[in-house]
Write an enzyme that holds these catalytic residues in place. Structure first.
Site, PDB file in Angstrom:
ATOM      1  N   CYS A  25       0.829  -1.201   0.000  1.00 30.17           N
ATOM      2  CA  CYS A  25       0.000   0.000   0.000  1.00 30.17           C
ATOM      3  C   CYS A  25       0.871   1.263   0.000  1.00 30.17           C
ATOM      4  O   CYS A  25       1.528   1.543  -0.981  1.00 30.17           O
ATOM      5  CB  CYS A  25      -0.978  -0.038   1.179  1.00 30.17           C
ATOM      6  SG  CYS A  25      -2.324   1.142   1.028  1.00 30.17           S
TER       7      CYS A  25
ATOM      8  N   HIS B 249      -3.370  -5.725   1.139  1.00 36.60           N
ATOM      9  CA  HIS B 249      -2.645  -5.919   2.394  1.00 36.60           C
ATOM     10  C   HIS B 249      -2.536  -7.388   2.818  1.00 36.60           C
ATOM     11  O   HIS B 249      -3.414  -7.888   3.522  1.00 36.60           O
ATOM     12  CB  HIS B 249      -3.350  -5.160   3.516  1.00 36.60           C
ATOM     13  CG  HIS B 249      -3.181  -3.688   3.433  1.00 36.60           C
ATOM     14  ND1 HIS B 249      -2.289  -2.979   4.212  1.00 36.60           N
ATOM     15  CD2 HIS B 249      -3.799  -2.778   2.652  1.00 36.60           C
ATOM     16  CE1 HIS B 249      -2.366  -1.693   3.916  1.00 36.60           C
ATOM     17  NE2 HIS B 249      -3.276  -1.541   2.971  1.00 36.60           N
TER      18      HIS B 249
ATOM     19  N   GLU C  59      -0.689  -8.599   5.082  1.00 38.53           N
ATOM     20  CA  GLU C  59      -0.466  -8.718   6.529  1.00 38.53           C
ATOM     21  C   GLU C  59      -1.756  -8.740   7.336  1.00 38.53           C
ATOM     22  O   GLU C  59      -1.735  -9.041   8.532  1.00 38.53           O
ATOM     23  CB  GLU C  59       0.475  -7.601   7.018  1.00 38.53           C
ATOM     24  CG  GLU C  59      -0.162  -6.247   7.286  1.00 38.53           C
ATOM     25  CD  GLU C  59      -0.472  -5.446   6.042  1.00 38.53           C
ATOM     26  OE1 GLU C  59      -0.528  -6.018   4.947  1.00 38.53           O
ATOM     27  OE2 GLU C  59      -0.672  -4.223   6.156  1.00 38.53           O
TER      28      GLU C  59
END
Lengths: 82, 231
Positions: B85, B194, B196
Site C-alpha cells: 500500500c 494488504h 499482513e
C-alpha cells in the site's frame, strides 16, 4: 525575500477531480464561459540571500526529481522572484 | 531470520506487518525512518499507512528518508523488499519500481476483501504460491490506481513483472488490472492490497469455509523466509 517559484500541473490526460469539482461549481454559478478548471501546485523555495544561477539549476533538478513525479505531473515553470 | 519493518511518521500497519512476520516464523525487527541502520535484517517490509501525512505526493517524502535510502542501496544487491500500500507508493517514488499511483478512479477510499491472481510466483515474496493461484486479501486505499507509460506497461507485461492482478473487478482503475509488480530481479515487490491483514484464522477475510478464516497473506512472508533460509 528572494524566492524560487516552482509550478506543477497534473498531466493533461489525467483526471483532475479537484478541477472538475470546481468547474462544476462555477457552472452552477452561471459561469458557463469557463470550459474547464485544472488545479496544480505552486511551491515557493525561500532564500535569505540573492539567488544565483546555480540555485535556479538546483531548483530545476529538485522540481524534476522530488517536487514533481513525471509519471503523473509536469513541471510548468521554475522562476526566480525577488 | 530477521525481517525489518520500517516505521515512518504516519505509518499505520507496521505492527500488523510485524505480527505477520512472527506468525510466519520469522523475527520482526522494528526500523525507524530516520535511522539508516537496518540492523542487518535479511529482508525489509515497507508497511501501509500515510507516511508524512501523504504530503507532496503519497510516498514522496518517505522515499528520501535515511532508512529508505539504505533500502534502495541494499535492494540493488538483492535484499528482498516488500512494499504494501503506502509502502508500494514509497517504492515507486524511490524508483525501485516503475510507474505511479493516483487517486482511485471513482474517487472513493475503498476498503474490502479483494481477490487477486498471482501472475508471477518466482519473486522473493511469491514463491510459495502456485502460478495463477487466486487469493483473497484486504484492500484499503484512496490512491491505488496504478499508471505507467505505454512503454513501461509493455515492458512489465513482456518481462512477466506483473506480480498480481485484480480478479473479477478492478477496484481503482489500475491499468491492466495491476495490483502489484516486481523489479527485474524479483527481490522487490510492491502491491496495494494488504497481505499482513490475512495471516491468522479468526482475523482474516471471510472464505466459503468459515467467517474470517482467510490466511492467504501468510504465504508472502513464508515465501521470503524460505528463500532466506535456502540462500
Amino acid at each position: 525575500m528572494p524566492k524560487i517559484i516552482v509550478e506543477i500541473m497534473p498531466k493533461k490526460d489525467l483526471l483532475d477531480p479537484q478541477g472538475k469539482a470546481v468547474a462544476n461549481s462555477l457552472h452552477r454559478e452561471g459561469k458557463k464561459e469557463i470550459t474547464a478548471v485544472r488545479i496544480g501546485k505552486r511551491i515557493e523555495l525561500h532564500f535569505d540571500r540573492e539567488i544565483t544561477d546555480q540555485d535556479l539549476e538546483m531548483a530545476k533538478g529538485q522540481a524534476a526529481n522530488f517536487l514533481s513525479n513525471d509519471v503523473i505531473e509536469d513541471v510548468v515553470a521554475v522562476t526566480k522572484e525577488d | 531470520m530477521k525481517i525489518g519493518v520500517i516505521t515512518y511518521p504516519g505509518t499505520l500497519d507496521d505492527r500488523d506487518a510485524q505480527r505477520a512476520i512472527r506468525l510466519a516464523g520469522g523475527t520482526p525487527v522494528p526500523l525507524w525512518h530516520d535511522d539508516d541502520d537496518l540492523k542487518k535484517v535479511d529482508a525489509v517490509v515497507l508497511p501501509g499507512g500515510f507516511s508524512y501525512g501523504d504530503y507532496l505526493r503519497c510516498g514522496a517524502i518517505a522515499a528520501k528518508a535515511p532508512a529508505t535510502k539504505e533500502v534502495i542501496r541494499l535492494a540493488a544487491k538483492g535484499l528482498p523488499v516488500l512494499g504494501i500500500c503506502n509502502g508500494f507508493q514509497v517504492l515507486v517514488e524511490s524508483h525501485l519500481l516503475p510507474g505511479g499511483l493516483i487517486r482511485n478512479e471513482k474517487q472513493h477510499f475503498i476498503c474490502r476483501d479483494q481477490k487477486l491472481r498471482v501472475e508471477n510466483n518466482e519473486t522473493a515474496w511469491t514463491s510459495l504460491f502456485e502460478k495463477d493461484q487466486e487469493i483473497l486479501i484486504p484492500l484499503k486505499n484512496g490512491e491505488g490506481g496504478y499508471i505507467a507509460t505505454d512503454d513501461t506497461l509493455k515492458m512489465l507485461e513482456q518481462e512477466n513483472r506483473i506480480a498480481f492482478r485484480y480478479v473479477e473487478n478492478n477496484p481503482n482503475g489500475s491499468m491492466n488490472d495491476i495490483a502489484g509488480i516486481t523489479n527485474e530481479r524479483g527481490n522487490v515487490v510492491g502491491l496495494m492490497p494488504h497481505p499482513e491483514h490475512a495471516v491468522e484464522a479468526g482475523f482474516g477475510p471471510d472464505t466459503p469455509t468459515a467467517m474470517r478464516s482467510g490466511i492467504d497473506g501468510l504465504l508472502f512472508f513464508e515465501s521470503v523466509l524460505k528463500m532466506v533460509v535456502n540462500s
